[in-house]
Structure formats: C-alpha cells, structure tokens
Design a protein around this motif. Structure first.
Motif, PDB file in Angstrom:
ATOM      1  N   TYR A  50       0.895  -1.166  -0.140  1.00  0.00           N
ATOM      2  CA  TYR A  50       0.042   0.052  -0.064  1.00  0.00           C
ATOM      3  C   TYR A  50       0.828   1.328  -0.054  1.00  0.00           C
ATOM      4  N   TYR A  51       0.635   2.207  -0.899  1.00  0.00           N
ATOM      5  CA  TYR A  51       1.133   3.407  -0.892  1.00  0.00           C
ATOM      6  C   TYR A  51       0.162   4.413  -0.074  1.00  0.00           C
ATOM      7  N   GLY A  52       0.262   4.816   1.220  1.00  0.00           N
ATOM      8  CA  GLY A  52      -0.775   5.359   1.965  1.00  0.00           C
ATOM      9  C   GLY A  52      -1.927   4.325   2.095  1.00  0.00           C
ATOM     10  N   GLN A  53      -3.223   5.001   1.448  1.00  0.00           N
ATOM     11  CA  GLN A  53      -4.368   4.107   1.492  1.00  0.00           C
ATOM     12  C   GLN A  53      -4.397   3.448  -0.076  1.00  0.00           C
ATOM     13  N   ASN A  54      -3.857   3.602  -0.929  1.00  0.00           N
ATOM     14  CA  ASN A  54      -3.847   3.206  -2.266  1.00  0.00           C
ATOM     15  C   ASN A  54      -3.287   1.823  -2.399  1.00  0.00           C
ATOM     16  N   GLU A  55      -3.918   0.532  -2.599  1.00  0.00           N
ATOM     17  CA  GLU A  55      -3.475  -0.477  -2.757  1.00  0.00           C
ATOM     18  C   GLU A  55      -2.614  -0.955  -4.076  1.00  0.00           C
ATOM     19  N   ALA A  56      -1.360  -0.797  -4.051  1.00  0.00           N
ATOM     20  CA  ALA A  56      -0.865  -1.060  -5.315  1.00  0.00           C
ATOM     21  C   ALA A  56      -0.557  -2.530  -5.545  1.00  0.00           C
ATOM     22  N   LEU A  57      -0.258  -3.389  -4.782  1.00  0.00           N
ATOM     23  CA  LEU A  57      -0.076  -4.856  -4.967  1.00  0.00           C
ATOM     24  C   LEU A  57      -1.090  -5.427  -4.127  1.00  0.00           C
ATOM     25  N   GLY A  70       2.790  -6.014 -18.465  1.00  0.00           N
ATOM     26  CA  GLY A  70       1.690  -5.407 -17.958  1.00  0.00           C
ATOM     27  C   GLY A  70       1.497  -3.905 -18.396  1.00  0.00           C
ATOM     28  N   PRO A  71       0.187  -3.405 -18.335  1.00  0.00           N
ATOM     29  CA  PRO A  71       0.143  -1.993 -18.697  1.00  0.00           C
ATOM     30  C   PRO A  71       0.682  -1.403 -17.805  1.00  0.00           C
ATOM     31  N   SER A  72       0.857   0.188 -18.083  1.00  0.00           N
ATOM     32  CA  SER A  72       1.404   1.260 -17.107  1.00  0.00           C
ATOM     33  C   SER A  72       0.636   1.330 -15.942  1.00  0.00           C
ATOM     34  N   GLY A  73       1.344   1.489 -14.607  1.00  0.00           N
ATOM     35  CA  GLY A  73       0.737   1.590 -13.428  1.00  0.00           C
ATOM     36  C   GLY A  73       0.067   0.195 -12.851  1.00  0.00           C
ATOM     37  N   SER A  74       0.622  -1.011 -13.386  1.00  0.00           N
ATOM     38  CA  SER A  74       0.030  -2.164 -12.901  1.00  0.00           C
ATOM     39  C   SER A  74       0.829  -2.840 -11.904  1.00  0.00           C
ATOM     40  N   SER A  75       1.746  -1.876 -11.329  1.00  0.00           N
ATOM     41  CA  SER A  75       2.591  -2.220 -10.063  1.00  0.00           C
ATOM     42  C   SER A  75       3.560  -3.264 -10.459  1.00  0.00           C
ATOM     43  N   LYS A  76       4.120  -3.249 -11.711  1.00  0.00           N
ATOM     44  CA  LYS A  76       5.128  -4.049 -12.086  1.00  0.00           C
ATOM     45  C   LYS A  76       6.767  -3.610 -11.193  1.00  0.00           C
ATOM     46  N   SER A  77       6.880  -2.260 -11.175  1.00  0.00           N
ATOM     47  CA  SER A  77       8.049  -1.629 -10.636  1.00  0.00           C
ATOM     48  C   SER A  77       8.010  -1.803  -8.961  1.00  0.00           C
ATOM     49  N   THR A  78       6.751  -1.802  -8.568  1.00  0.00           N
ATOM     50  CA  THR A  78       6.177  -1.911  -7.099  1.00  0.00           C
ATOM     51  C   THR A  78       6.976  -3.282  -6.648  1.00  0.00           C
ATOM     52  N   TYR A  79       6.387  -4.257  -7.398  1.00  0.00           N
ATOM     53  CA  TYR A  79       6.593  -5.715  -7.093  1.00  0.00           C
ATOM     54  C   TYR A  79       8.200  -5.936  -6.993  1.00  0.00           C
ATOM     55  N   LEU A 110      12.563   2.821   1.266  1.00  0.00           N
ATOM     56  CA  LEU A 110      13.113   4.341   1.293  1.00  0.00           C
ATOM     57  C   LEU A 110      12.072   5.385   1.188  1.00  0.00           C
ATOM     58  N   ILE A 111      10.745   4.536   0.402  1.00  0.00           N
ATOM     59  CA  ILE A 111       9.511   5.592   0.288  1.00  0.00           C
ATOM     60  C   ILE A 111       8.568   5.473   1.564  1.00  0.00           C
ATOM     61  N   PRO A 112       8.617   6.843   2.193  1.00  0.00           N
ATOM     62  CA  PRO A 112       7.472   7.072   3.207  1.00  0.00           C
ATOM     63  C   PRO A 112       6.272   6.627   3.065  1.00  0.00           C
ATOM     64  N   ASP A 123      14.577  -3.319 -14.155  1.00  0.00           N
ATOM     65  CA  ASP A 123      13.140  -2.461 -14.290  1.00  0.00           C
ATOM     66  C   ASP A 123      13.331  -1.554 -15.767  1.00  0.00           C
ATOM     67  N   GLU A 124      12.951  -2.109 -16.799  1.00  0.00           N
ATOM     68  CA  GLU A 124      12.734  -1.717 -18.091  1.00  0.00           C
ATOM     69  C   GLU A 124      14.306  -1.143 -18.555  1.00  0.00           C
ATOM     70  N   PRO A 125      15.262  -2.144 -18.290  1.00  0.00           N
ATOM     71  CA  PRO A 125      16.564  -1.816 -18.524  1.00  0.00           C
ATOM     72  C   PRO A 125      16.886  -1.329 -20.093  1.00  0.00           C
ATOM     73  N   THR A 132       9.404  -5.459 -18.621  1.00  0.00           N
ATOM     74  CA  THR A 132       9.542  -4.873 -19.991  1.00  0.00           C
ATOM     75  C   THR A 132       8.215  -4.379 -20.580  1.00  0.00           C
ATOM     76  N   HIS A 133       8.146  -3.383 -21.274  1.00  0.00           N
ATOM     77  CA  HIS A 133       6.976  -2.979 -21.980  1.00  0.00           C
ATOM     78  C   HIS A 133       7.312  -3.557 -23.370  1.00  0.00           C
ATOM     79  N   ASN A 134       8.127  -4.001 -23.694  1.00  0.00           N
ATOM     80  CA  ASN A 134       8.520  -4.366 -25.129  1.00  0.00           C
ATOM     81  C   ASN A 134       8.166  -6.011 -25.120  1.00  0.00           C
TER      82      ASN A 134
HETATM   83  N1  LIG Z   1       6.308   6.176  -4.571  1.00  0.00           N
HETATM   84  C1  LIG Z   1       5.061   6.006  -4.740  1.00  0.00           C
HETATM   85  N2  LIG Z   1       4.368   6.812  -4.085  1.00  0.00           N
HETATM   86  C2  LIG Z   1       2.701   6.450  -4.101  1.00  0.00           C
HETATM   87  N3  LIG Z   1       2.383   5.850  -5.136  1.00  0.00           N
HETATM   88  C3  LIG Z   1       3.076   5.110  -5.994  1.00  0.00           C
HETATM   89  C4  LIG Z   1       4.599   5.285  -5.656  1.00  0.00           C
HETATM   90  N4  LIG Z   1       5.147   4.558  -6.858  1.00  0.00           N
HETATM   91  C5  LIG Z   1       4.182   3.918  -7.534  1.00  0.00           C
HETATM   92  N5  LIG Z   1       2.841   4.385  -7.019  1.00  0.00           N
HETATM   93  C6  LIG Z   1       1.648   3.871  -7.549  1.00  0.00           C
HETATM   94  O1  LIG Z   1       1.403   2.593  -7.445  1.00  0.00           O
HETATM   95  C7  LIG Z   1       0.798   2.274  -8.417  1.00  0.00           C
HETATM   96  C8  LIG Z   1       1.991   1.149  -9.515  1.00  0.00           C
HETATM   97  O2  LIG Z   1       3.079   1.759  -9.842  1.00  0.00           O
HETATM   98  P1  LIG Z   1       4.142   1.151 -10.593  1.00  0.00           P
HETATM   99  O3  LIG Z   1       5.335   2.318 -10.879  1.00  0.00           O
HETATM  100  O4  LIG Z   1       4.734  -0.132  -9.580  1.00  0.00           O
HETATM  101  O5  LIG Z   1       3.546   0.649 -11.758  1.00  0.00           O
HETATM  102  P2  LIG Z   1       4.207  -0.138 -13.083  1.00  0.00           P
HETATM  103  O6  LIG Z   1       3.363  -1.331 -13.602  1.00  0.00           O
HETATM  104  O7  LIG Z   1       5.987  -0.069 -12.904  1.00  0.00           O
HETATM  105  O8  LIG Z   1       4.116   1.000 -14.218  1.00  0.00           O
HETATM  106  P3  LIG Z   1       5.040   1.706 -15.375  1.00  0.00           P
HETATM  107  O9  LIG Z   1       4.921   0.453 -16.419  1.00  0.00           O
HETATM  108  O10 LIG Z   1       4.535   2.914 -15.924  1.00  0.00           O
HETATM  109  O11 LIG Z   1       6.800   1.658 -14.840  1.00  0.00           O
HETATM  110  C9  LIG Z   1       0.697   3.342  -9.557  1.00  0.00           C
HETATM  111  O12 LIG Z   1      -0.704   3.582  -9.288  1.00  0.00           O
HETATM  112  C10 LIG Z   1       1.457   4.415  -8.818  1.00  0.00           C
HETATM  113  O13 LIG Z   1       0.694   5.730  -8.980  1.00  0.00           O
END
Ligand SMILES: Nc1ncnc2c1ncn2[C@@H]1O[C@H](COP(=O)(O)OP(=O)(O)OP(=O)(O)O)[C@@H](O)[C@H]1O
Ligand SMILES: [Mg+2]
Lengths: 251, 320
Positions: free
Chosen positions: A13-20, A37-46, A56-58, A172-174, A203-205
């Motif tokens: 969760y980023y604050g209230q927002n459930e990312a994974l 997966g599409p942009s914002g699907s939380s691949k980087s988060t994972y 490191l992120i508050p 991450d998308e090298p 990767t997006h490719n």
């Molecule tokens: N540091 C952060 N603080 C708050 N919310 C975040 C943070 N990083 C990511 N998010 C949110 O988490 C969700 C997933 O983001 P993430 O960057 O993991 O997606 P992604 O799949 O890597 O997207 P992309 O393909 O564009 O890189 C998004 O809704 C994003 O807004």
C-alpha cells in the motif's frame, strides 16, 4: 524443496492506495522471468519490494511474505546490506556514478572492504566481460563512466551489479531509455547471464519478453493475471485479458 | 480571364504584405526598446567595474611609480610605518604583516568552518531532510542577513574576553578574528554545501543503496564525492568573504601591524589596516598611496578567488 525466491500473498500500500493485491509468485534458480503489463500495473512496485528498495519511500505498508532461500526478507533481523548484495538491481535510466568506469564496477567490492588490487582488477575485468562491454571500455577504464553512450553505461551498470556476485538480478525496463542496437546488446548480455543468474526483468517491449524470457508474468491492476512459460503466454494464453494485452488491444 | 483576376489579386496582396513587412510592428518596437535598455544596463555595470579596477590599480601602483617604493620590499617587508623613513631613506611600507594576517585568519576560519558546514549540510539534506531543512534553513538565512558590525560587537564582548581568560594577554588577535570569521562564513559555506548536496541526483543514492551500501557509506562514498566541486566552491566563497571582511575583524584583531607570531597577540589584516587608516591620510601622499596598494592586493586576491571558483566549476563540469 525451497524455492530460490517466493512471494506469498504480497500486498503493498502507498498510503491508502493498494498497489499490490496479494501476489503469489516464486522463482527457481536460473532463467529469465519477464514481468509485463500495462503502465501502473505495479510491476516496478513488485520488483522494488523484492530487494526492499521500497523501504526508502515513506508511508509504504507491506504485508505478506517474501522468502529468499527460505529466509524471510522482511524479518527484522534480515541484514539489508547482504540482501541487496544477493539481489542486485539495474534501473531504467542508466545511472553510473560520476566516477571512472573502474571505480563504478569496483564500488560494491570496495564497500565490502576489498583492498587487494589484483583481485579488484580481476573482478572488474570479469564483470565487464560478463556484461559484454569489456572490449569497448578496456582502454579507458579510468575515464569517467559518464563519457560512455547510454547503452554502454547500462552495461557498466550491469557489470557493477555482477561484481558483487548476486544470485538474483532485478531489472526495471533496462532498455527503455536505449536505442534499438544498444537494446539488443543488452538482450544478448542477459541471455548469456541466464545460466548463472536468476534474472527478473520488467519490460514494456513484448517482443523483447518473447525473445529473451523463459517465463512471463502478466500484471494488471496490482494482480497477476497469468504466469506461465513464455511460449505458452504468447502462443496460447489462458486468459482473455492476457490475450488482449499481448495482441495490443489495450495497455 | 480567371487567371488574370488571380494574378491581379495576387499583386494587390503582395503589395499589402510588403507594406506590412516594411513597417515595424509594435511588438518588434517593444523588443528593440527592451533590448536597448538591458544592453545599456549591462554597459553601465561593465564600465563601473572596469572603472573601479583601473582606479584602484592606478592609485595602488603610484606607490611604486611616484614614490619609488620597491614592489618586492612592499610585499616582503615586515615593518609597516608609512610616516617613518628607514636608514636607506625609504619609507617603511612592508605589507607582509597584513598580507599574512589576512591569509592566516582566512585559512584558519575556513578550516574551522568546513567540517561544521559539511556536517550541517549532511544533516539537512541526507539525514533529516524534512525537519532539518525546516529548522535550519531559516536560521541560516537569518545568520547571513546579520550585519558584520553585530558580529564584531559580539566578538568584542564575548570572544575577546573569553580568549583573554583562557590564553592570557589582551585577547585581541588572530584567534579572536578567526572565531568571528568562522561564525560569519559558516552560513554561506553551509547553504552552498546544501545546494551542492541537493544537486546530486537521487538515482546515485538509489544505485548505491541497491548495491548494498549503508546510508552512511552512500553519503560519504557517493554523495560527498559527487558533490566535491560544489563543496570546494562553497569553501572558496567562504574564504573570499573572510578575506574581504573588514569591520568585524578590525574590531577584534587588535590592529597592530606586526608579523603574527602567535594566535593570541594583536595583529592586523589588509582590511583592518585599510579601515583604520584611510580616514587619517591625505590624498596623494605616500601614506595614502600605500593604503591604496593594500587595496590593490585585496582586489587581486578577490579576482584570484573568483578564478579559482570558475576553475573548480569547469573541472566539475568536465568530469560529468
Ligand atoms: N512512490 C510512490 N508513492 C505513491 N504511489 C506510488 C509510488 N510509486 C508507485 N505508486 C503507485 O503505484 C501504482 C503502481 O506503480 P508502478 O510504478 O509500480 O507501476 P508500473 O507497472 O511499474 O508502471 P510503469 O509500467 O509505468 O513503470 C501506481 O498507481 C502508482 O501511482
Ligand atoms: Mg515501472
């Protein structure tokens, strides 16, 4: 048998927002797994959760378990320094330090207190060779890494990670910031590394995913829709959403 | 037939366009006006700067040209007493005591300020970015704005007695001057060091941490190293400020034109001799010219500080 790396019911969760939203995924030794997966699907988060870069992120809350060789990654007694040496990371934007190529690659070893120059020289050379950039940089190891092209910088960054001999390499998308030729050089580098390292790359490719990966996981809205052999995902996906995504109908 | 009409219409339009093109539009006139104004402002500043340099140089050089003082004697002589002539009939205008006084207080105060500035900058930017910046930023800005007389006055009433009670003597001297300058340049050096740290991209820190560096290793192996040109610039700026500071130093250094042999006996700097002496001499006299020569040395030094800052900047840009 314990897996090399496994995540179970992982929520972030980023604050209230459930990312994974409860990720179950595990990795055996060796091979390349592509996260698509599409942009914002939380691949980087994972990815960033695996080596605890999200610490490191508050305001981040993480629940569920991640086990690296059976050891709980988020246990209080886990040593971050060791963990991040074992699970290395390459970023989207090539980010060599503003030091010489040599100092970049030797950085991790010097941190660990290595002072033996012969050993440093040797590790720098093998790492740069493994990253397939040795021939291009061997004559100016002591020039600034920032004088290299983007693709060379990215391979130096890969060498920098290899130098501390990790078991897992997260990318991450090298190649997304690189031109097609540099991208294909990175791809062949990764293909060479896949026998000795466990590689997880975002990767997006889609062509890239199908070219280099053994396994593909499709993320959408913070969930894994489907994970399987890359061939299966691209030829015969089990889910409609996966099929729509890889045929370019959305995302 | 139709064609002819088009041609005719074309000709009319061409003529109209031509007129419009030849007549300057209002916007173009405004632009010219603005450019002229800013060019004139630039010229004025340039002329002023050059006038000052030429004025100081001609006055300062007249000691050597008109009064025939040997320039080497001036720079290396140990006795400063322009009213007196020595055994060879030469006036005593040895500036070495002041030159060395200036250098000693400058270097000492910079040496003292640098660790504090870097430490504070690290705290503000790396360890506690939110609280640190909120708390310390206003403090630093306030310190920069305090007039130097106030620093001098505090030095006179606090530092000089403190030095006196610890080391004996009068308390006036290099040490008191160093402390006052240290406090005065600390905010400048700190805020410039903060800027230097802040300009280190976040992804250098991420890369270091991802390689297993601890936060402290990240700070001193990556952040400080990347910020070195910026921090050096900050230190040189602080030194330039210390070298040129007059009033506060003059109040605590004791103003004895003697070669400094220790830190706690009265000494002097170029600026302190200038501020005490300039009102008491007659224009055109040797005493007056000698002071101008000191001013010239000051001016040259500040030009050198400027050059050093530029050189560091260029070297920093090259290594990137
Ligand atoms: N540091 C952060 N603080 C708050 N919310 C975040 C943070 N990083 C990511 N998010 C949110 O988490 C969700 C997933 O983001 P993430 O960057 O993991 O997606 P992604 O799949 O890597 O997207 P992309 O393909 O564009 O890189 C998004 O809704 C994003 O807004
Ligand atoms: Mg991403």
């Amino acid at each position: 048998m314990t897996k090399l790396l496994e995540t179970h019911d992982l929520h972030v969760y980023y604050g209230q927002n459930e990312a994974l939203k409860g990720i179950d995924l595990s990795f055996d030794e060796g091979g390349i797994t592509a996260l698509i997966g599409p942009s914002g699907s939380s691949k980087s988060t994972y990815l960033r959760t695996l080596n605890r870069m999200n610490d490191l992120i508050p305001n981040v809350t993480i629940t569920g378990t991640i086990k690296f060789r059976g050891q709980d990654v988020y246990a209080p007694q886990t040593d971050l320094v060791t963990l991040r040496k074992e699970i290395g990371m390459v970023f989207q934007q090539p980010n060599p330090f503003p030091f010489s190529i040599y100092d970049n690659v030797a950085f991790g070893l010097k941190l660990a207190g290595e002072k033996d120059h012969e050993r440093l020289d040797q590790v720098v050379e093998t790492s740069l060779k493994q990253a397939a950039v040795w021939d291009e940089v061997k004559d100016h190891l002591h020039e600034s890494a920032l004088s290299l092209s983007g693709g060379q910088q990215q391979r130096v960054c890969i060498a920098r990670v290899l130098a501390v001999s990790p078991q897992i390499i997260l990318l991450d998308e090298p190649t997304s910031a690189l031109d097609p030729i540099s991208s294909s050089q990175i791809e062949s580098t990764l293909l060479k590394l896949r026998t000795d390292y466990t590689i997880i790359t975002v990767t997006h490719n889609l062509q890239q995913a199908s070219r280099i990966s053994d396994r593909t996981a499709f993320f959408m809205n913070g969930e894994i829709i489907e994970v399987d052999d890359t061939k299966k995902i691209f030829m015969n996906p089990a889910h409609k959403q996966t099929e729509d995504y890889i045929s370019g109908r959305f995302g | 037939m139709v064609r002819a009409v088009y041609v005719k219409r074309g000709q009319v339009m061409n003529k109209k366009l031509q007129e419009q093109l030849l007549k300057r539009s209002k916007a173009a006139k405004m632009e010219r006006f603005g450019k002229t104004i800013s060019f004139l402002a630039l010229m004025l500043i340039t002329v002023t700067v050059f006038a000052i340099i030429i004025f100081v140089a001609s006055k300062g050089l007249s000691t050597f040209v008109t009064n025939h003082v040997n320039i080497v004697d001036f720079l290396t002589g140990k006795n400063w007493n322009p009213n007196v002539t020595d055994s060879k009939g030469q006036p005593e205008v040895g500036a070495l005591p002041m030159i060395s006084g200036s250098f000693v207080v400058t270097i000492l105060s910079a040496l003292l300020a640098t660790p504090f500035a870097i430490g504070t900058a690290i705290f503000m930017n790396e360890i506690s970015p939110h609280r640190g910046a909120k708390l310390l930023q206003p403090v630093i800005e306030l310190l920069v704005g305090i007039p130097s007389v106030v620093y001098g006055f505090i030095g006179l009433t606090v530092i000089v007695p403190a030095v006196r009670s610890v080391f004996g003597g009068s308390g006036f001297g290099i040490l008191a001057g160093t402390f006052v300058l240290f406090v005065m340049i600390l905010p400048t050096v700190t805020s410039m060091s903060v800027d230097a740290l802040r300009s280190v991209p976040r992804y250098y820190r991420e890369a270091a941490l991802a390689l297993g560096a601890t936060q402290w290793q990240t700070i001193y192996k990556v952040v400080l190293r990347s910020a070195t040109p910026g921090i050096l610039t900050a230190i040189v700026f602080g030194m330039a400020r210390a070298f040129g500071e007059a009033l506060a130093v003059q109040m605590v250094i004791g103003n004895a034109a003697l070669l400094p042999t220790n830190l706690v006996s009265p000494a002097s700097t170029l600026t302190s001799v200038l501020t005490t002496g300039i009102g008491n001499t007659v224009m055109g006299s040797l005493q007056n010219n000698a002071l101008w020569s000191l001013a010239l040395v000051l001016l040259i030094m500040s030009l050198i500080f400027n050059l050093v800052v530029r050189m560091i900047g260029r070297k920093g840009a090259m290594s990137k």
